[in-house]
Each structure stands twice: as C-alpha cells, then as structure tokens.
Design a protein around this motif. Sequence first.
Motif, PDB file in Angstrom:
ATOM      1  N   GLU A   6       0.852  -1.188   0.000  1.00 37.25           N
ATOM      2  CA  GLU A   6       0.000   0.000   0.000  1.00 37.25           C
ATOM      3  C   GLU A   6       0.888   1.238   0.000  1.00 37.25           C
ATOM      4  N   ALA A   7       0.281   2.400  -0.256  1.00 37.14           N
ATOM      5  CA  ALA A   7       1.062   3.637  -0.361  1.00 37.14           C
ATOM      6  C   ALA A   7       0.455   4.724   0.515  1.00 37.14           C
ATOM      7  N   TYR A   8       1.320   5.517   1.091  1.00 39.47           N
ATOM      8  CA  TYR A   8       0.913   6.703   1.849  1.00 39.47           C
ATOM      9  C   TYR A   8       1.488   7.917   1.112  1.00 39.47           C
ATOM     10  N   THR A   9       0.635   8.819   0.738  1.00 42.05           N
ATOM     11  CA  THR A   9       1.108  10.008   0.011  1.00 42.05           C
ATOM     12  C   THR A   9       0.555  11.271   0.655  1.00 42.05           C
ATOM     13  N   SER A  10       1.280  12.364   0.458  1.00 44.24           N
ATOM     14  CA  SER A  10       0.840  13.684   0.935  1.00 44.24           C
ATOM     15  C   SER A  10       1.689  14.733   0.246  1.00 44.24           C
ATOM     16  N   ILE A  11       1.328  15.983   0.443  1.00 44.58           N
ATOM     17  CA  ILE A  11       2.148  17.088  -0.061  1.00 44.58           C
ATOM     18  C   ILE A  11       2.541  17.962   1.109  1.00 44.58           C
ATOM     19  N   GLY A  12       3.632  18.691   0.949  1.00 45.69           N
ATOM     20  CA  GLY A  12       4.073  19.553   2.029  1.00 45.69           C
ATOM     21  C   GLY A  12       5.242  20.416   1.637  1.00 45.69           C
ATOM     22  N   ILE A  13       5.627  21.271   2.557  1.00 41.98           N
ATOM     23  CA  ILE A  13       6.758  22.183   2.353  1.00 41.98           C
ATOM     24  C   ILE A  13       8.043  21.543   2.853  1.00 41.98           C
ATOM     25  N   ASP A  14       7.990  21.025   4.088  1.00 44.64           N
ATOM     26  CA  ASP A  14       9.160  20.389   4.694  1.00 44.64           C
ATOM     27  C   ASP A  14       9.046  18.880   4.483  1.00 44.64           C
ATOM     28  N   LEU A  15       9.847  18.329   3.606  1.00 43.42           N
ATOM     29  CA  LEU A  15       9.762  16.913   3.263  1.00 43.42           C
ATOM     30  C   LEU A  15      10.042  16.021   4.464  1.00 43.42           C
ATOM     31  N   VAL A  16      11.000  16.404   5.279  1.00 42.76           N
ATOM     32  CA  VAL A  16      11.371  15.576   6.427  1.00 42.76           C
ATOM     33  C   VAL A  16      10.208  15.470   7.408  1.00 42.76           C
TER      34      VAL A  16
ATOM     35  N   ILE B  40      16.300  12.588   7.068  1.00 44.01           N
ATOM     36  CA  ILE B  40      15.245  11.701   7.569  1.00 44.01           C
ATOM     37  C   ILE B  40      15.839  10.686   8.540  1.00 44.01           C
ATOM     38  N   GLN B  41      16.993  10.123   8.170  1.00 46.18           N
ATOM     39  CA  GLN B  41      17.626   9.128   9.036  1.00 46.18           C
ATOM     40  C   GLN B  41      17.975   9.729  10.399  1.00 46.18           C
ATOM     41  N   ARG B  42      18.488  10.975  10.407  1.00 47.06           N
ATOM     42  CA  ARG B  42      18.834  11.628  11.675  1.00 47.06           C
ATOM     43  C   ARG B  42      17.599  11.809  12.554  1.00 47.06           C
ATOM     44  N   LYS B  43      16.497  12.234  11.935  1.00 49.08           N
ATOM     45  CA  LYS B  43      15.273  12.460  12.704  1.00 49.08           C
ATOM     46  C   LYS B  43      14.707  11.145  13.225  1.00 49.08           C
ATOM     47  N   PHE B  44      14.698  10.108  12.376  1.00 49.37           N
ATOM     48  CA  PHE B  44      14.168   8.818  12.790  1.00 49.37           C
ATOM     49  C   PHE B  44      15.042   8.200  13.883  1.00 49.37           C
TER      50      PHE B  44
ATOM     51  N   PHE C   9      16.171   2.869  10.424  1.00 48.60           N
ATOM     52  CA  PHE C   9      16.183   3.427   9.066  1.00 48.60           C
ATOM     53  C   PHE C   9      17.474   3.006   8.380  1.00 48.60           C
ATOM     54  N   VAL C  10      17.335   2.359   7.219  1.00 51.14           N
ATOM     55  CA  VAL C  10      18.494   1.862   6.473  1.00 51.14           C
ATOM     56  C   VAL C  10      18.627   2.651   5.170  1.00 51.14           C
ATOM     57  N   ILE C  11      19.807   3.210   4.932  1.00 54.88           N
ATOM     58  CA  ILE C  11      20.084   3.901   3.669  1.00 54.88           C
ATOM     59  C   ILE C  11      20.802   2.937   2.739  1.00 54.88           C
ATOM     60  N   LEU C  12      20.212   2.719   1.573  1.00 64.29           N
ATOM     61  CA  LEU C  12      20.790   1.801   0.587  1.00 64.29           C
ATOM     62  C   LEU C  12      21.525   2.604  -0.483  1.00 64.29           C
ATOM     63  N   PRO C  13      22.834   2.415  -0.624  1.00 62.98           N
ATOM     64  CA  PRO C  13      23.591   3.158  -1.644  1.00 62.98           C
ATOM     65  C   PRO C  13      23.264   2.674  -3.049  1.00 62.98           C
ATOM     66  N   ILE C  14      22.942   3.594  -3.929  1.00 65.11           N
ATOM     67  CA  ILE C  14      22.647   3.276  -5.324  1.00 65.11           C
ATOM     68  C   ILE C  14      23.724   3.923  -6.180  1.00 65.11           C
ATOM     69  N   ARG C  15      24.622   3.106  -6.691  1.00 62.70           N
ATOM     70  CA  ARG C  15      25.730   3.640  -7.483  1.00 62.70           C
ATOM     71  C   ARG C  15      25.295   3.920  -8.913  1.00 62.70           C
TER      72      ARG C  15
END
Length: 662
Positions: A590-600, A644-648, A655-661
Amino acid sequence: MSTSNLGKKVKTVVLGGARDPGDKRIFHTLSLIAFLAWVGLGSDGLSSSCYGPEEAFRTLGAHPYLGIFVALGTAITIFIISSSYSQIIELFPTGGGGYLVASKLLSPKVGMVSGCALIIDYVLTITISVASGAAAIFSFLPEWMQIYKLPFALFGLVVLLILNLRGIKEAVVPLVPIFMTFVILHAFAIIYTIVTHSADAHQTIAATQKELSNSVGQLGIMGTVLLIMKSYSMGAGTFTGIEAVSNGIPILRDPKVKTAHKTMRYMSISLAVTVMGLMLAYLFYNVHPSEHKTLNAVLFETMTAKWNPGTAQIFMYTILLSEAILLFIAAQTGFLDGPRVLSNMALDRWFPSRFANLSDRLVAKNGIVLMGLASIAMMIISKGSIAFLAVLYSINVFITFSLSQLGMVRHWWSKRKEEKHWEKKLAINALGLILTSFILVSVVIIKFGEGGWLTILITGSMVFLALKIKKHYEKTMDLLKRLDVLIDSVTASIYNIDENEKTPAPLAPDYKAKTAVIMVNGFNGLGIHTLLSVFRMFSGVFKNFVFIQVGSVDAGSFKGAEEVENLKNHINIEANKYVDFLKSAGYYAEAYTSIGIDLVDEISNNAEQVLKKYDQVMFFGGQLVFPEDTYMTQWLHNYVVFAIQRKFYTQGYPFVILPIRV
C-alpha cells in the motif's frame, strides 16, 4: 523548554505561523489586487523619481534648461517601454519577466544571461532603494548625524528581510498609507509649482530658447544633442522597475492579465507625471545640487522658503519621510520578484534546486535570504553611494530590457503571417529595443571606469557559475538514465499481463509480520533499484511493503489551487505504480502520500501513521552515490534521506540507507 521548542516559538513570533498549502483560500489571500500591486511592484518605478531625475539634472551642469527636453524624452520612453511590456504580459499571461521572455523567444542560454542580470538588478533595487531612502531621511537631519546613515540603511535592510520572510501581502499592506502620502504630497508639490509659476510660463519659454541658443553656441548642435542624450542616459534609473509588473504576474489577483494591465497603467502614468513635474520644478525654482541633501530636499526647501516656518517644516519632514518610506517599499520589488526569478532558474537547473523551495510561510525563503544578504554586502561595499549604485543598477536592468525587446521583435517578425496588426506590435517593441539598447551602450561607455566594469564582472561571473551548475545537473540526469532501464520491464509486468493468465488474488495485510517501508520520489530508476535492493539484501524477510511519497510544494507547483491538486494526483499515481507492481508479484503493498513544504516533517508524519498500523517496521531509503563526491554534488543536491535518518534515529525508528551507485 527544549532548545528546538524555543527556536520554533521565536520563529513563530518573528515570522508568523505556518500556512497550509492545501488551503485553496491561500492563493486568494496571498494575491494582490491592482492597487496593492501598484504599491508593491509599481513603487519601484515611482520611487526612481527620487534619484533618476536628479542624476539626469546633475549631468546637465551649466545647461539646466535642456532638462525640459530630457524630461519630455523620459516621459515618452516610459510610455513606450510600458506599452512594450504590456505586450509581453499578453504573450506571457502566467508571468513574462525578462528571463522567461528571452528563454522562450531567443534561447535558454540567452534567457539565463537575462535572468542573471535581472537577479543582480533586483539585489541592486533593494540596495539603492534603501540607500536613497536613508539619504532622504538624513537630508533634514543635522550634518553631524551623517555618520549614522549607513548603519540606518543596514538596519532597514534587516527589517525588510524579516517582513518578507513573513509573507508577501503582509509586507505590502502596512505601507499603503505612506505610499498614498507620497503620491498626494508630490502631486500637490507639482500642481503648486505649476500654479505659482503659470504667470511666468512665457518667461520660462523665452529663457529656454535663450539657453538653448547659448548651449548651441558653446557646444555646437552636435555637442548640445550629445549632452541631452548623455543626461537622458544618466537618468536611466528612472525606467527601472517597469518590468516588475510582468515579472510579478503570479502574485496578482485573477484575472491576472487584466490586473497587470491596470497596474502598468497606474505605474506608467504616475511615474511620467512625477518625473516631468519634478524636472520642471527644478527649473522653476533654480535648484542646485547639495553635498549632504538630495535634490528633491533642496527643491522642497526652496519651495517652502516663504511659507509659515511651522507649516514649511511639517511639509518638508512629511514629504521627505514619505519619499524615504516609498523607497523602502520599492525595495519590496527586489524581495518579491528576485526570489521568483531565482526559483524559476532553479527549476530549469541553472541554480541549485533549493532556491525553488518554499518555507512554511509559503515564500521562497532561500531566495529572500540570498537577496537580503547580497544587498547588505553591496550596501557595505558601496558605502551607500547612490551615484555608484545607480551605474551598476542601470546596466543590469537594461541588459534584461534589451534582450526582452529583441525577443519580442523576433517573435512578431516570425508571426507576421499569422498575427493581425503585427506591424504595430513589432514597431512598439522595435522602438523599445532601440531606446533600451542605446541607454545600455551609453551607460556602459560613459561609466565603464566609474563602476561599470564591476557590474559586467559580477554578471559575467554569475553567468559562468550558472553554466557550471547546469552542466552538473545535465551530467547527473545522464547518470540517472542508467537506472531507468528497469522501468520498462517493471511497467510491462504491471500492465501487460497475459489475458489468459489469472491475476493473483489480492493478499490481506499481516499487521504482526515484518513490514518494509520504502521512501520513494516518483516511479523511477532510483525507487526501483531501492526496492530490488531490499529484496536482494532481506530475501523472504518482509511480508508487507509500504511506500511513502511526499510531493514537494515548491515555486513550480505553488501557482494556484489547481496546480496543487495536480501535484496530489500525480504523486498518488506514481506511488501506486509500486503497489501495483508488488501486488502483481503476489505481495501485499500500500502507499501513503501527501504534499508539504518540509519533506522531512511530512515523511515523519506519514511514518507515524504506518507505525500505528504495523507492529514490526523497518524504513528504507535509496541514496545516489556519485562517481566523485565533490563540493558541487554536496551543494547542489538535498540529501534529504540523511536528514530523515537523523530524525528517525532520535525517535527510535530503524532506518536503512541503501547506496545506489550510478
């Protein structure tokens, strides 16, 4: 109270509370009717009467009566340039500033040059307006206080910066009474001058004829003509601000084109009348420049010399104070339009994309701050010298003027077989091109050694920087295309299922099972690679998949309620493509979507909704890894995933950051 909470409270007090970009009423409350647009945008042109005519009059030296010809030529030029920009408004009803006109009608690179010149022009608009406003105030203060003029001007810049960070309309409305005071008092001064000197009109005509003969005798016919043309060119600051209306169409009340035409009429008529009236008043009262006073201050002092002392003093203080505050209002043009041009160029990747971002007050915060800080720096460098700033100012604005007119001339010529009355329209813009090009060349030649070289250097450096930034973004797009090769195959799996093949039955979510929550930004190669990396690294671990996508409300999308609604629909469609893909493969998604000014903050809000629903959640985000990590890549890319990772991390969410080369 925590430091972060204290900071938020201070921000709310200074800048005001956040606005909801989804509120359809916000576009009405932030927009300006023609009258307020005249105040917020037209004040730049009208305020130039406080220094433009003075520069022209000073140039005439011992031949002041030639000022009549300069005043007449200036008024005619105002109407010609206004008419040509009215045609630009009709051709570009969503906003036809110098950047857009040159980009669309000439070429993107020429448009970029025009945009760079325009941004610098708006910085100088702020600087010279505030410097001139300070000069007007200190014209009626004792000479020993002159040392405080520069600090006062710097303080004024800081106040305007804060006002504009609060929002457009709030920065204009409180200044309306002062604007009208300026208009009424200057109209009175001009009418008073004409009435009290009407009996001497024949003497003035005779004196003008005599002075013209003397000038021709001393300088020759060509010398006299050149002096008039030089004076006309040196008063070029008078014409700056006329383009502000076409640049500011996005903030005007609907119907925008009609409102823009009204605003242009208000501005051109008020400016032409004020300039001609002041130039005539200089002649009638035989004023002479002063070292510590503006020429207008000398004029009003001479005008009221025989009045009752108390009345004369009140009039002097009031009219000069209205000039000063109008000049501060004129600085609004730079704060209103400068960030808008900057954001448009950022959306076209000539400048960092962060300049297109909006704050929670729905203003281009980064652009406003840049304009403010650049103006403060320019004020310090120039030490508030109006004469020096006027040279830099005129050159940049007439670069944009000339390129805009050239683009319009080219347009009408290319449409001559389709457009009715194209000859008339081409003639107006051609005349505008001749006049603006003449002024540009004249100012550059005459004032090159007195500061003209500096503005050419600054503009050239900005153009070079824009080219470097554009090249980097184009290289990045080429790298991203390598990731998009998977999209075709993924799309086929979603939409090209064999008719004989049974669609898998929809799975029910298992709220107790492990759930992967993936941050995406559109259905693209980066998102697909992130999803596949999760499968590869955590094979068989997750039973549920949730996608979070937030649409960023930036200067490109914040153009009306319809544009915001389109953005909502777009992100819903994009996020649900991931859902369809996984469902076709037999997974629950499923998907959660919204709009905003501050993405984080917006992503964090969506994450909280997911956590309320699922017991075992792990968040994932993909991050591009460039072949070379340079200062340019760090400066030009947001790296939102790290924020996002810092806030989470502080909230205890994995929160896992996956490097995409690439």
